[in-house]
Design a protein around this motif. Structure first.
Motif, short mmCIF file in Angstrom:
data_model
loop_
_atom_site.label_atom_id
_atom_site.label_comp_id
_atom_site.label_asym_id
_atom_site.label_seq_id
_atom_site.Cartn_x
_atom_site.Cartn_y
_atom_site.Cartn_z
N MET A 86 3.38 34.44 -58.61
CA MET A 86 4.04 35.19 -57.54
C MET A 86 5.36 35.79 -58.03
SD MET A 86 2.35 35.64 -54.88
CE MET A 86 0.77 35.10 -54.33
N ASN A 87 6.07 35.05 -58.86
CA ASN A 87 7.30 35.58 -59.43
C ASN A 87 7.01 36.85 -60.23
OD1 ASN A 87 10.24 35.14 -60.11
ND2 ASN A 87 9.37 35.21 -62.16
N PHE A 88 5.96 36.80 -61.04
CA PHE A 88 5.55 37.96 -61.84
C PHE A 88 5.12 39.13 -60.93
CE2 PHE A 88 2.06 40.35 -63.80
CZ PHE A 88 2.74 40.91 -64.87
N LEU A 89 4.29 38.84 -59.94
CA LEU A 89 3.78 39.90 -59.05
C LEU A 89 4.89 40.52 -58.19
CD1 LEU A 89 0.39 38.32 -57.86
CD2 LEU A 89 0.73 40.18 -59.52
N GLU A 90 5.93 39.76 -57.93
CA GLU A 90 7.06 40.29 -57.17
C GLU A 90 8.03 41.06 -58.06
OE1 GLU A 90 8.60 36.78 -55.30
OE2 GLU A 90 7.00 36.76 -53.79
N GLY A 91 7.78 41.07 -59.38
CA GLY A 91 8.61 41.83 -60.31
C GLY A 91 9.93 41.18 -60.65
N ARG A 92 10.03 39.89 -60.47
CA ARG A 92 11.28 39.18 -60.78
C ARG A 92 11.27 38.74 -62.24
NH1 ARG A 92 11.36 35.55 -55.36
NH2 ARG A 92 11.83 37.24 -53.94
N ASP A 93 12.45 38.51 -62.76
CA ASP A 93 12.55 38.08 -64.16
C ASP A 93 12.32 36.58 -64.29
OD1 ASP A 93 14.90 37.02 -63.19
OD2 ASP A 93 16.22 38.16 -64.50
N ALA A 94 12.23 36.12 -65.53
CA ALA A 94 11.93 34.71 -65.80
C ALA A 94 13.01 33.78 -65.27
CB ALA A 94 11.73 34.50 -67.29
N ALA A 95 14.27 34.21 -65.33
CA ALA A 95 15.36 33.37 -64.83
C ALA A 95 15.23 33.14 -63.32
CB ALA A 95 16.71 34.01 -65.15
N ALA A 96 14.87 34.18 -62.59
CA ALA A 96 14.67 34.04 -61.14
C ALA A 96 13.50 33.12 -60.86
CB ALA A 96 14.45 35.40 -60.50
N GLY A 97 12.44 33.23 -61.66
CA GLY A 97 11.28 32.36 -61.49
C GLY A 97 11.62 30.91 -61.76
N ALA A 98 12.39 30.66 -62.82
CA ALA A 98 12.79 29.29 -63.14
C ALA A 98 13.67 28.71 -62.03
CB ALA A 98 13.52 29.26 -64.49
N ALA A 99 14.56 29.52 -61.49
CA ALA A 99 15.43 29.06 -60.40
C ALA A 99 14.59 28.72 -59.16
CB ALA A 99 16.47 30.12 -60.07
N LYS A 100 13.60 29.55 -58.87
CA LYS A 100 12.73 29.30 -57.72
C LYS A 100 11.95 28.01 -57.91
CE LYS A 100 10.41 30.57 -53.98
NZ LYS A 100 11.01 30.68 -52.67
N VAL A 101 11.42 27.79 -59.11
CA VAL A 101 10.67 26.57 -59.38
C VAL A 101 11.57 25.35 -59.23
CG1 VAL A 101 9.49 25.26 -61.21
CG2 VAL A 101 8.90 27.65 -60.81
N ARG A 102 12.79 25.43 -59.79
CA ARG A 102 13.72 24.29 -59.70
C ARG A 102 14.07 23.96 -58.25
NH1 ARG A 102 15.95 26.54 -64.30
NH2 ARG A 102 17.51 27.67 -63.14
N SER A 103 14.24 24.98 -57.42
CA SER A 103 14.69 24.72 -56.05
C SER A 103 13.53 24.40 -55.10
CB SER A 103 15.47 25.92 -55.50
OG SER A 103 14.62 27.03 -55.35
N ALA A 104 12.36 24.97 -55.33
CA ALA A 104 11.30 24.87 -54.33
C ALA A 104 10.10 24.02 -54.74
CB ALA A 104 10.80 26.27 -53.97
N PHE A 105 9.93 23.71 -56.02
CA PHE A 105 8.72 23.04 -56.47
C PHE A 105 8.55 21.66 -55.84
CE2 PHE A 105 6.39 20.24 -59.36
CZ PHE A 105 5.19 20.92 -59.44
N TRP A 106 9.55 20.78 -55.96
CA TRP A 106 9.39 19.40 -55.45
C TRP A 106 9.24 19.34 -53.94
CZ3 TRP A 106 7.29 16.16 -58.35
CH2 TRP A 106 7.53 16.15 -59.73
N PRO A 107 10.05 20.08 -53.17
CA PRO A 107 9.81 20.06 -51.71
C PRO A 107 8.41 20.58 -51.35
CG PRO A 107 11.96 21.00 -52.18
CD PRO A 107 11.28 20.82 -53.50
N ALA A 108 7.97 21.64 -52.03
CA ALA A 108 6.64 22.19 -51.75
C ALA A 108 5.54 21.21 -52.15
CB ALA A 108 6.45 23.52 -52.47
N LEU A 109 5.72 20.53 -53.27
CA LEU A 109 4.71 19.57 -53.71
C LEU A 109 4.64 18.37 -52.77
CD1 LEU A 109 2.58 18.80 -55.80
CD2 LEU A 109 4.41 17.70 -57.13
N ARG A 110 5.78 17.88 -52.31
CA ARG A 110 5.77 16.77 -51.36
C ARG A 110 5.07 17.16 -50.05
NH1 ARG A 110 11.00 15.89 -53.44
NH2 ARG A 110 11.95 16.88 -51.63
N MET A 111 5.36 18.37 -49.58
CA MET A 111 4.69 18.85 -48.36
C MET A 111 3.19 19.03 -48.62
SD MET A 111 4.86 19.57 -45.22
CE MET A 111 6.54 19.87 -44.75
#
Length: 195
Positions: free
Chosen positions: A129-154
């Motif tokens: 989704m980060n790639f399809l939205e045209g965001r760079d790798a840094a933005a993708g890494a930041a999104k993963v760091r902030s959202a991955f664990w809460p999303a996985l727990r849910m």
């Protein structure tokens, strides 16, 4: 002559449409299993994103907000190229690796899905989704760091009972469809909560 006429009338009625659609779907599943599951995943993923946007739009005071057409397109791409094919092969692998006659097969399948497939699939979702939205790798890494664990727990809370039913009771050829149907309502539910 009368039985043929009654068959013709019953097959022409509205009640026959779901049977014809199901028969065609089963035929496509038999002939083109991966492509059929990919197309189904793409369509249902796009529809889920569309419904989520409609719910969000309805909850806002201003209904002048336009729908983001790129959202359903991104979800359709992800569903077609990733969700459908990967889920198809994962369920086949699981069925082969943990056949029903293995002791505790249901629990083992669930653990494999929840502890291996779910985290990997969620990470893939964020990256694609980060790639399809045209965001760079840094933005993708930041999104993963902030959202991955809460999303996985849910994901673990909501999808664990769904996947227990799916991997243990739903016939193999319908598992991708079952998961995509639940995901359709899941997207709508999340949007209704404003998340």
């Amino acid at each position: 002559m009368a039985p043929a006429a009654s068959r013709l009338r019953s097959s022409a009625g509205l009640g026959a449409l779901p049977r014809r659609v199901l028969a065609q779907y089963l035929r496509l599943l038999r002939l083109y299993p991966v492509l059929t599951k990919a197309a189904t995943s793409g369509i249902l993923s796009a529809l889920g994103n569309f419904l989520a946007q409609m719910i969000k739009k309805r909850k806002k005071e201003s209904c002048s907000q336009k729908l983001d057409v790129s959202g359903p397109v991104r979800y359709a791409i992800y569903g077609f190229f990733f969700t459908g094919p990967l889920s198809h092969f994962f369920y086949l692998f699981m069925e082969h690796w943990i056949p029903p006659e293995v002791p505790w097969a249901g629990v083992r399948r669930l653990l494999l899905d929840r502890l291996l497939f779910a985290p990997a699939f969620l990470l893939l979702f964020f990256l694609v989704m980060n790639f399809l939205e045209g965001r760079d790798a840094a933005a993708g890494a930041a999104k993963v760091r902030s959202a991955f664990w809460p999303a996985l727990r849910m994901n673990w809370r909501v999808w664990t009972p769904v996947q227990f039913i799916n991997v243990n009771y739903v016939p193999l050829q319908f598992r991708v469809l079952f998961a995509n149907t639940v995901a359709l309502f899941w997207y709508a539910y999340l949007a209704s909560l404003g998340k």
